[in-house]
Design a protein around this motif. Structure first.
Motif, PDB file in Angstrom:
ATOM      1  N   TYR A 244      46.735  25.620  39.668  1.00  0.00           N
ATOM      2  CA  TYR A 244      45.900  26.610  40.322  1.00  0.00           C
ATOM      3  C   TYR A 244      44.443  26.316  40.014  1.00  0.00           C
ATOM      4  CZ  TYR A 244      49.979  29.572  41.195  1.00  0.00           C
ATOM      5  OH  TYR A 244      51.173  30.066  41.638  1.00  0.00           O
TER       6      TYR A 244
ATOM      7  N   GLN B 299      40.615  28.338  39.807  1.00  0.00           N
ATOM      8  CA  GLN B 299      39.932  29.621  39.762  1.00  0.00           C
ATOM      9  C   GLN B 299      38.426  29.397  39.702  1.00  0.00           C
ATOM     10  OE1 GLN B 299      40.455  32.159  36.260  1.00  0.00           O
ATOM     11  NE2 GLN B 299      40.460  33.972  37.567  1.00  0.00           N
TER      12      GLN B 299
ATOM     13  N   GLY C 156      34.705  34.472  38.504  1.00  0.00           N
ATOM     14  CA  GLY C 156      34.756  35.812  39.072  1.00  0.00           C
ATOM     15  C   GLY C 156      35.725  35.976  40.221  1.00  0.00           C
ATOM     16  N   LYS C 157      36.512  34.957  40.475  1.00  0.00           N
ATOM     17  CA  LYS C 157      37.429  35.000  41.618  1.00  0.00           C
ATOM     18  C   LYS C 157      38.877  34.982  41.161  1.00  0.00           C
ATOM     19  CE  LYS C 157      34.054  34.675  44.611  1.00  0.00           C
ATOM     20  NZ  LYS C 157      33.698  35.821  45.505  1.00  0.00           N
ATOM     21  N   SER C 158      39.756  35.031  42.137  1.00  0.00           N
ATOM     22  CA  SER C 158      41.184  35.005  41.843  1.00  0.00           C
ATOM     23  C   SER C 158      41.680  33.558  41.740  1.00  0.00           C
ATOM     24  CB  SER C 158      41.933  35.737  42.950  1.00  0.00           C
ATOM     25  OG  SER C 158      43.296  35.840  42.642  1.00  0.00           O
ATOM     26  N   LEU C 159      42.970  33.408  41.544  1.00  0.00           N
ATOM     27  CA  LEU C 159      43.575  32.086  41.438  1.00  0.00           C
ATOM     28  C   LEU C 159      44.072  31.634  42.800  1.00  0.00           C
ATOM     29  CD1 LEU C 159      43.974  33.457  38.496  1.00  0.00           C
ATOM     30  CD2 LEU C 159      45.530  31.537  38.146  1.00  0.00           C
TER      31      LEU C 159
ATOM     32  N   SER D   4      46.348  28.645  44.727  1.00  0.00           N
ATOM     33  CA  SER D   4      47.360  27.612  44.514  1.00  0.00           C
ATOM     34  C   SER D   4      46.861  26.272  45.029  1.00  0.00           C
ATOM     35  CB  SER D   4      48.655  27.993  45.236  1.00  0.00           C
ATOM     36  OG  SER D   4      49.623  26.992  45.079  1.00  0.00           O
TER      37      SER D   4
ATOM     38  N   PHE E 125      44.213  25.666  36.114  1.00  0.00           N
ATOM     39  CA  PHE E 125      45.337  26.095  35.301  1.00  0.00           C
ATOM     40  C   PHE E 125      46.608  25.379  35.748  1.00  0.00           C
ATOM     41  CE2 PHE E 125      43.607  29.720  33.035  1.00  0.00           C
ATOM     42  CZ  PHE E 125      42.562  30.140  33.844  1.00  0.00           C
TER      43      PHE E 125
ATOM     44  N   PHE F 265      51.432  30.189  31.845  1.00  0.00           N
ATOM     45  CA  PHE F 265      50.201  29.473  32.129  1.00  0.00           C
ATOM     46  C   PHE F 265      49.621  28.800  30.900  1.00  0.00           C
ATOM     47  CE2 PHE F 265      48.866  30.549  36.446  1.00  0.00           C
ATOM     48  CZ  PHE F 265      49.766  31.545  36.760  1.00  0.00           C
ATOM     49  N   GLY F 266      48.987  27.646  31.119  1.00  0.00           N
ATOM     50  CA  GLY F 266      48.137  27.074  30.096  1.00  0.00           C
ATOM     51  C   GLY F 266      46.848  27.872  30.021  1.00  0.00           C
ATOM     52  N   LYS F 267      46.000  27.556  29.048  1.00  0.00           N
ATOM     53  CA  LYS F 267      44.769  28.314  28.863  1.00  0.00           C
ATOM     54  C   LYS F 267      43.667  27.918  29.832  1.00  0.00           C
ATOM     55  CE  LYS F 267      45.253  29.845  24.089  1.00  0.00           C
ATOM     56  NZ  LYS F 267      46.713  29.810  24.101  1.00  0.00           N
TER      57      LYS F 267
END
Lengths: 113, 120
Positions: free
Chosen positions: A35, A37, A40-43, A45, A88, A103-105
């Motif tokens: 993913y 990002q 300030g936004k969403s994830l 794909s 991510f 999820f990874g960090k």
């Protein structure tokens, strides 16, 4: 307990350069997701890798999966500023919380001129 | 609506107050999830629902509850908010049944825009 580790966590690279982000996970899984990002936004794909040896490419990004090594890579070719974002990886194991992803960090990528 | 929506966009809340974060999807996905995102910790699963009428606990469920009365809605409730619940909350959905309105690869999750919650 499933662990998903990404490295590096922070990456600053020059435009035009190549680099690889690594995602290691600790439990057998045949499904891995990448993913993106923006701040300030969403994830969003990017890639879905569903089997050993899967390789997918979109523009300057290429993702691969080696389930035997429990490793996925996200390769960046000739980076451009628009690729600056946090990336991510996420692993899906049915035995853990149903269908949820681990999820990874994240890897924060900054592409500079 | 198209995809997955969340409300409110942001909220400042006094500690001890009750708060419900709303999540709605129109993709007919069977599975829905709530994550929280904190700096340095990535995304952590709070609760999930594999199908309407069922829910399950994720990695960090304490202090949160969910319900799934129908396919489209998956609200997250903080019964008595505490400052450690200050975070960005993301709702997500996926189709693992193959019957969703929007095709997705197996368990590819679609995320809502997020809710930024501050508990003082």
């Amino acid at each position: 307990e499933l662990k998903v580790e990404q490295n590096p966590l922070f990456l600053s690279m020059q435009e035009g350069k190549n680099y690889t982000i690594y995602c290691n996970y600790s439990t057998t899984s045949d499904r891995l997701y990448w993913y993106r990002q923006d701040p300030g936004k969403s994830l969003e794909s990017l890639f879905v890798l569903l089997s050993n040896g899967a390789v997918k490419q979109e523009g300057r990004l290429m993702a691969s999966l080696d389930t035997k090594a429990r490793l996925s890579t996200l390769h960046i070719t000739a980076a451009v500023h628009d690729l600056s974002a946090t990336y991510f990886c996420a692993v899906d194991i049915r035995a853990n919380s149903g269908y949820a992803l681990n999820f990874g960090k994240g890897t924060s990528l900054l592409v500079t001129p | 609506i198209a995809g997955i929506t969340q409300a409110p966009t942001s909220q400042i809340l006094a500690a001890g107050r009750r708060m419900t974060l709303r999540c709605t999807q129109d993709m007919r996905h069977n599975a829905m999830y709530w994550y929280r995102q904190d700096l340095g910790l990535g995304l952590r699963l709070i609760h999930y629902s594999n199908t309407a009428g069922t829910t399950g606990k994720g990695e960090v469920p304490d202090g949160y509850s969910v319900s799934r009365a129908n396919t489209d809605d998956f609200p997250l409730t903080l019964a008595s908010a505490v400052p450690s619940q200050t975070s960005v909350y993301f709702c997500a959905s996926s189709d693992s049944s193959g019957t969703g309105r929007v095709f997705s690869s197996y368990n590819e999750q679609f995320f809502g825009p997020g809710t930024r919650l501050t508990v003082l």
